[in-house]
Design a protein around this motif. Structure first.
Motif, PDB file in Angstrom:
ATOM      1  N   LYS A 183       0.808  -1.251  -0.142  1.00 18.38           N
ATOM      2  CA  LYS A 183       0.006   0.010  -0.111  1.00 18.38           C
ATOM      3  C   LYS A 183       1.021   1.021   0.088  1.00 18.38           C
ATOM      4  CE  LYS A 183      -3.866  -2.038   2.402  1.00 18.38           C
ATOM      5  NZ  LYS A 183      -4.678  -2.617   1.343  1.00 18.38           N
ATOM      6  N   ARG A 203      -4.374   8.869  -6.803  1.00 20.03           N
ATOM      7  CA  ARG A 203      -4.583   7.731  -6.082  1.00 20.03           C
ATOM      8  C   ARG A 203      -4.889   6.402  -7.058  1.00 20.03           C
ATOM      9  NH1 ARG A 203      -7.953  10.856  -2.594  1.00 20.03           N
ATOM     10  NH2 ARG A 203      -9.791   9.722  -3.377  1.00 20.03           N
ATOM     11  N   LYS A 204      -5.726   6.637  -8.059  1.00 21.85           N
ATOM     12  CA  LYS A 204      -6.124   5.637  -8.911  1.00 21.85           C
ATOM     13  C   LYS A 204      -4.800   4.963  -9.809  1.00 21.85           C
ATOM     14  CE  LYS A 204      -9.143   4.301 -13.048  1.00 21.85           C
ATOM     15  NZ  LYS A 204      -8.120   4.050 -13.816  1.00 21.85           N
ATOM     16  N   THR A 227      -2.254   3.287  -7.557  1.00 27.89           N
ATOM     17  CA  THR A 227      -2.864   1.842  -7.284  1.00 27.89           C
ATOM     18  C   THR A 227      -2.516   0.932  -8.616  1.00 27.89           C
ATOM     19  OG1 THR A 227      -4.504   2.522  -5.922  1.00 27.89           O
ATOM     20  CG2 THR A 227      -4.895   0.566  -6.890  1.00 27.89           C
ATOM     21  N   GLU A 266      -0.046  -2.275  -8.597  1.00 23.94           N
ATOM     22  CA  GLU A 266      -0.424  -3.550  -9.293  1.00 23.94           C
ATOM     23  C   GLU A 266       0.460  -4.073 -10.374  1.00 23.94           C
ATOM     24  OE1 GLU A 266      -4.605  -2.595 -10.412  1.00 23.94           O
ATOM     25  OE2 GLU A 266      -5.113  -2.752  -8.354  1.00 23.94           O
TER      26      GLU A 266
END
Length: 153
Positions: free
Chosen positions: A121, A132-133, A136, A140
């Motif tokens: 995280k 933020r997207k 993330t 990934e």
């Protein structure tokens, strides 16, 4: 009771301390002359509604040869000779700890994204929903690249 409280407080590490440790680790990896990259690249010709061109990528894996430990992946994506995105993933003991990407195609208030990571995280927070997207997605991607490395190398 006070002993338990003090013990719990003593194990707390502030995010800024984690970030400082990551920055130091990243700097050491960049300077380590024992790390020689194994690079893979590909280019394709494409024909599209908006025109023709060449697109491609390059990924360089920095691995300690004696242990097989992957510590960094440097990459770039290009279209018609223009770099569209480039960046780095840093790993420590098999965990993704840092991602940086310069993306010339994002429409954010800044094109350089830095993500400091602990236990999968981001520990540096952003108020921007689009950032933020994107963070993330980068986390990934970094985890997936590491999994692919473990399967293929």
């Amino acid at each position: 009771m006070a002993f338990l409280f003090l013990g719990a407080c003593a194990s707390y590490v502030r995010p800024i301390d984690n970030i400082r440790d990551i920055v130091n680790y990243q700097g050491n990896i960049r300077l380590d002359s024992a790390l020689k990259p194994d690079c893979f690249n590909s280019t394709i010709d494409y024909v599209g509604v908006l025109g023709n061109g060449k697109a491609g990528f390059e990924y360089c894996y920095y691995i300690y040869k004696d242990s097989g430990e992957l510590v960094r992946i440097k990459y770039s994506h290009h279209n018609n000779g223009e770099i569209k995105s480039e960046g780095n993933f840093y790993y420590k003991d098999g965990d993704l700890i840092y991602v940086e990407e310069m993306n010339n195609e994002l429409f954010l208030d800044e094109n350089l994204i830095r993500v400091y990571i602990k236990e999968g995280k981001a520990i540096n927070k952003s108020k921007s929903k689009s950032k933020r997207k994107w963070r993330t997605e980068l986390i990934e991607k970094g985890i997936e690249l590491f999994r692919n490395y473990k399967v293929n190398f």
